[in-house]
Design an enzyme around this catalytic site. Structure first.
Site, mmCIF file in Angstrom:
data_model
loop_
_atom_site.group_PDB
_atom_site.id
_atom_site.type_symbol
_atom_site.label_atom_id
_atom_site.label_comp_id
_atom_site.label_asym_id
_atom_site.label_seq_id
_atom_site.Cartn_x
_atom_site.Cartn_y
_atom_site.Cartn_z
ATOM 1 N N MET A 195 4.673 3.323 2.007
ATOM 2 C CA MET A 195 5.725 2.985 2.838
ATOM 3 C C MET A 195 6.460 4.435 3.513
ATOM 4 O O MET A 195 6.137 5.369 3.207
ATOM 5 C CB MET A 195 7.010 2.365 2.048
ATOM 6 C CG MET A 195 8.329 2.197 2.783
ATOM 7 S SD MET A 195 8.239 0.877 4.135
ATOM 8 C CE MET A 195 9.325 1.723 5.321
ATOM 9 N N GLU B 182 0.766 5.809 7.592
ATOM 10 C CA GLU B 182 1.933 5.996 7.452
ATOM 11 C C GLU B 182 2.618 7.304 8.350
ATOM 12 O O GLU B 182 3.800 7.583 8.562
ATOM 13 C CB GLU B 182 2.283 6.205 5.794
ATOM 14 C CG GLU B 182 1.706 5.027 4.892
ATOM 15 C CD GLU B 182 2.264 3.721 5.428
ATOM 16 O OE1 GLU B 182 3.190 3.621 6.008
ATOM 17 O OE2 GLU B 182 1.475 2.728 4.993
ATOM 18 N N HIS C 60 3.475 6.195 11.594
ATOM 19 C CA HIS C 60 4.726 5.606 11.865
ATOM 20 C C HIS C 60 5.776 6.483 12.014
ATOM 21 O O HIS C 60 6.798 6.098 12.512
ATOM 22 C CB HIS C 60 4.754 4.878 10.560
ATOM 23 C CG HIS C 60 4.522 3.353 10.325
ATOM 24 N ND1 HIS C 60 4.483 2.447 11.256
ATOM 25 C CD2 HIS C 60 3.735 2.667 9.387
ATOM 26 C CE1 HIS C 60 4.088 1.292 11.070
ATOM 27 N NE2 HIS C 60 3.724 1.459 9.742
ATOM 28 N N GLY D 171 0.705 -1.109 0.089
ATOM 29 C CA GLY D 171 0.008 -0.004 -0.033
ATOM 30 C C GLY D 171 0.936 1.447 -0.088
ATOM 31 O O GLY D 171 0.749 2.166 -0.897
HETATM 32 N N1 B3K Z 1 6.143 -0.624 6.474
HETATM 33 C C1 B3K Z 1 5.396 -0.938 5.435
HETATM 34 C C2 B3K Z 1 5.124 -2.341 4.687
HETATM 35 C C3 B3K Z 1 6.618 -2.787 4.161
HETATM 36 C C4 B3K Z 1 6.374 -4.266 3.376
HETATM 37 C C5 B3K Z 1 7.556 -5.018 3.269
HETATM 38 N N2 B3K Z 1 7.358 -6.073 2.468
HETATM 39 C C6 B3K Z 1 3.917 -0.240 5.201
HETATM 40 C C7 B3K Z 1 3.343 -0.189 6.429
HETATM 41 O O1 B3K Z 1 2.823 -0.979 6.971
HETATM 42 O O2 B3K Z 1 2.992 0.957 6.592
HETATM 43 ZN ZN ZN Z 2 2.526 -0.031 8.755
#
Ligand code: B3K
Ligand code: ZN
Length: 882
Positions: free
Chosen positions: A271, A306, A309, A269
């Protein structure tokens, strides 16, 4: 087949890194087919490491090494060793800092796996999580190595007018031969999985946000020129997310610039790279005529995810990949609450539980079951699962329930305060919750290490003389691969007692002096009895309100009791749940009738209940639309011991037809009342009206009535928003509508230049129910717009067909299985991550009849015999068979 099976990595083997990287200085000379990277790493031995090896091992894959320097001296080839997966430099300084400089080249255009540095159309972009940075340069590619990054990008001015990386832009300049350069500096230490770069011909939409402390943050969204008119909603969503995190968690953004780039080729989706999020276009671009109401909501949710995060993931990150749920479970919980606050709490909770119960419960009951903190993996990309994400979020939600909103917030504050700038573990998170609230969460921690969905069996006994209600709860934790025996879990069960007049009774629990209308029962033993006192009348129990724990609830209920809860339960989740259970029971009986050759008759209790819903007056129209909807075929299948896809489909269709017949006047009235021209409107009322209207159209279309056929055609022809257009098209495609072919063709011609809308066109046909669906899917595979190298297109055709069309995917002759296995084998070399995701539909083979089992197993075995099988595909296919 590989010669040796790939290596398994274990949590128990975790060791701190032997070396640290203080500064990472990267210099890229960009080229689509040969990009040159010079990495200067300022390093030293890690005092926390017990190892005493004077060699330094840096990981790297698919790289062409040009040269290595140590403290400025060129190293001759006998000073280092190159393997397919690493660069080992012998004898690096042990007592002082040193600088390793590595020069290598790589080919972004050849990188169809879309991990590392790759080309999406004409744009260079990166995806490093989990272990993609090693495909850019040799590095200590692990999340507990955190470094300060400075990145210089050099490239042709016409090919790459925009040059982006993490942090703040420090300097830029011109070079001979029509080249230019930009240097970016990220002041925050970060692991390399958060590194990003983007270069290409991009246009930018700009805005700004003033934080609670008064800082102005520049916001920039980069897209292709053609998509500039589809960024408004994403920008507004970002601002909503920023103020929500300030209000809800007191967390403010830290850099002066926040950038989002939308790319058309992306494995997932989006990053959360520091300051430079890279998104799948699907979760950025929206215009009323191209995106549905659900798309609008998902965009806001993913932008929020995102953004959140930045604290739960970036400022505080994971020590190792086993701790993935530390950032993902927590961040999903945060985005769920955000969306609930922005839209409808009731609807959001139902949607999340629906996804959990259909997909995650299946994962937890199948051969790939794993705890939210797994203890072993072959390929970490295979562990970005529903369990780690969605069940992980449920575990965080249970902490929220047990500690209350204030206690939970105190725990979060302490967590961020203790661990800012660190790479930590799930235990650190629970420790902070414990310390901030002075509670003991020892038993609760089992949720992190035990896989499988607990089964909660409930029995009740009302004693009219004593005026007590005894509730006995028993938890069963089924064995899962590698975990034959389980310990009881600490399960919070939100409970209410509903009196015959519909009011909530006071809960007076024996042995406690708390009196309240709502109560959280804490089940900690295998079996426990709770006694409620002073109940002159027998109440109806409303248990597991808001779905307060990820468990399967088993409770004897009469259809009348369910109908009562559907009319009276003030808990919006349980009220909806009662309707689903009622419909599920009726459909299950019909499945039994079909399997035993009996004729079908509708149970009038269901019709009465649906009539009541339809005739009630609802404030939350989206919730109303959910109440009117039947459980999905996939959910119904989950409840059956041996899945009978055809019987489920026939029984559910029969019920839908009966509802349409018996409620025809109400459904027609609702359709006409809610059919308005408010296409550019995205407030809850307008969205709700569209949902109610389209659910009604769905039912009415089962009537085979020419007037209804005219309604759907008119809605399709005149719709100015995608929600109405695609809903009408769906009804047309799934019924014997005379305009079916014409409409599909018109839709294609209208939208052939909008990739995301074309994805919907593929998906709609792949999930259709008419008998010619499989032929259509095979034809679509050869369509000039189908592209196996584009993950969105693969998901819309192959993913939709295999995961959302049980009737045709599970065709008895095995053609669906063969079709899927062929695609997986093709994808194995092109894009192993996407390939292994597609295996999911075959993993559940044990749930079907013997003939289908054999066919599915056969295809899994064929996949296993693929030449040069990737780790990704090997792990999922072999575990599916085990
Ligand atoms: N942290 C990324 C996901 C990365 C996947 C790698 N195969 C997106 C998310 O969860 O926000
Ligand atoms: Zn995530």
């Amino acid at each position: 087949m590989r010669d040796a099976s790939p290596q398994t990595i274990y949590l128990k083997d975790y060791k701190p890194p032997e070396y640290l990287i203080h500064d990472t200085d990267l210099n890229f000379t960009l080229d689509n087919e040969s990009t040159r990277v010079v990495a200067s790493l300022t390093m030293s031995r890690n005092p926390a490491s017990k190892a005493d090896d004077s060699a330094l091992t840096l990981l790297g894959e698919n790289l062409t090494l040009v040269g290595v320097q140590l403290n400025g001296d060129i190293l001759s080839t006998d000073r280092y060793l190159q393997t397919p997966e690493a660069l080992v430099i012998h004898d690096v300084p042990q007592h002082e800092k040193f600088v390793v400089t590595i020069e290598n080249t790589l080919n972004p255009k050849a990188n169809t796996a879309l991990e590392g540095l790759y080309l999406s159309k004409n744009m260079l972009c990166t995806q490093c999580e989990a272990e993609g940075f090693r495909k850019i340069t040799y590095y200590l590619d692990r999340p507990d190595v955190m470094s300060r990054f400075t990145t210089t990008l050099v490239g042709d001015k016409d090919k790459y007018p925009v040059l982006l990386s993490n942090g703040n832009k420090k300097a830029q300049g011109e070079l001979p031969d029509n080249k230019h350069w930009v240097t970016w500096e990220d002041p925050f230490n970060k692991p390399c999985y958060l590194f990003a770069l983007v270069a290409g011909q991009l246009e930018c939409v700009r805005d700004s946000f003033i934080t609670q402390s008064g800082r102005r943050i520049a916001l920039e969204i980069y897209v292709e020129a053609h998509d500039l008119d589809k960024c408004d909603h994403a920008m507004q969503s970002l601002k909503n997310a920023m103020s929500w995190d300030e209000k809800t968690y007191g967390l403010e953004y830290d850099l002066d610039l926040y950038m989002i780039v939308a790319v058309g080729h992306f494995n997932m989706g989006a990053m959360e790279n520091k300051g430079l999020n890279i998104f799948n276009t699907k979760f950025v671009l929206a215009r009323p005529d191209t995106a549905t109401d659900s798309d609008y909501e998902h965009i806001e949710g993913v932008i929020g995810h995102e953004y959140f995060h930045n604290w739960s993931g970036n400022r505080v990150t994971c020590r190792d990949w086993f701790q993935l749920s530390l950032k993902e479970g927590f961040t999903v919980f945060r985005d769920q609450e955000f969306t609930g606050d922005r839209t409808s709490k009731a609807v959001k909770r139902i949607e999340d539980v629906n996804a959990l119960r259909t997909r995650q419960f299946a994962e937890d009951a199948g051969p790939l079951a794993h705890p939210i903190r797994p203890d072993a993996y072959i390929e970490i990309n295979n562990f970005y699962t529903l369990t780690v994400y969605e069940k992980g979020a449920e575990v965080v939600r249970m902490l929220h329930t047990l500690l209350g909103p204030q206690g939970f917030r105190k725990g979060c504050d302490l967590y961020f305060q203790r661990h800012d700038g660190q790479a930590v573990t799930c235990d650190d998170f629970v420790n902070a919750m414990e310390a901030a609230n002075d509670v003991d969460l020892t038993q609760f921690r089992r949720w992190y290490s035990q896989a499988g969905t607990p089964v909660l069996t409930v029995s009740e006994h009302y004693d009219s003389d004593a005026q007590t209600l005894s509730l006995t709860l028993k938890q069963d934790n089924p064995p899962t691969p590698g975990q034959p025996r389980k310990e009881p879990l600490h399960i919070p069960i939100k409970t209410g007692l509903i009196l015959p007049d519909g009011n909530l009774a006071q809960c007076r629990l024996q042995g406690s002096d708390q009196v309240s209308h709502k109560i959280v029962l804490e089940l900690t033993d295998t079996e426990q009895t709770f006694v409620f006192e002073q109940l002159p009348q027998k109440p109806v129990i409303s248990l597991l309100r808001g779905f307060s724990a990820p468990v399967k609830l088993k409770m004897q209920r009469s259809l009348e009791e369910l109908a009562f809860l559907l009319s009276h339960d003030p808990d919006t989740f349980n009220r909806w749940e009662a309707g689903q259970l009622l419909a599920g029971r009726v459909i299950a009986e019909l499945v039994d009738d079909l399997q035993n050759g009996r004729s079908l008759e509708i149970n009038p209790v269901l019709i009465e209940a649906y009539l009541k819903i339809a005739q009630n007056c609802w404030l939350d129209l989206s919730y109303f639309a959910l109440l009117l909807s039947l459980p999905s075929e996939i959910y119904l299948a989950e409840q059956m011991p041996v899945i009978d896809v055809e019987a489920i489909h026939t029984a559910r269709e029969f019920v839908a037809c009966q509802i349409a017949k018996h409620l025809e006047d109400d459904l027609r009235g609702l359709y006409l009342d809610n059919h308005r021209d408010e296409s550019g409107c995205f407030d809850a009322k307008a969205i709700g009206r569209r949902r109610v209207k389209n659910v009604c159209l769905g039912y009415l279309s089962k009537l085979d009535d020419t007037e209804i056929q005219r309604w759907s055609l008119k809605q399709f022809d005149t719709a100015k928003n995608m929600t109405d257009q695609i809903a009408a098209l769906s009804v047309i495609v799934n019924t014997q509508h005379p305009a079916r072919a014409t409409c599909l063709d018109a839709f294609y011609r209208q939208w052939r230049d909008e990739a995301l809308v074309l994805d919907k066109w593929f998906a709609l046909q792949a999930t259709a129910s008419p008998p010619d669906t499989f032929d259509a899917v095979e034809r679509l595979l050869k369509h000039p717009d189908f592209d196996l190298k584009n993950p969105n297109r693969v998901r819309s055709l192959v993913g939709s067909f295999s995961q959302a069309n049980p009737l045709h995917f599970h065709a008895a002759n095995g053609q669906g299985y063969r079709f899927l296995a062929d695609r997986i084998i093709e994808l194995n070399t092109l894009n192993p991550q996407v390939a292994s995701r597609m295996i999911g539909a075959l993993t559940q083979w044990r749930r079907y009849d013997e003939a289908r089992q054999a066919l599915m197993k056969g295809e899994l075995e064929r996949i296993m015999s693929t030449e040069a099988i990737s780790k990704d595909v090997y792990e999922v296919a072999s575990k599916s068979l085990a």
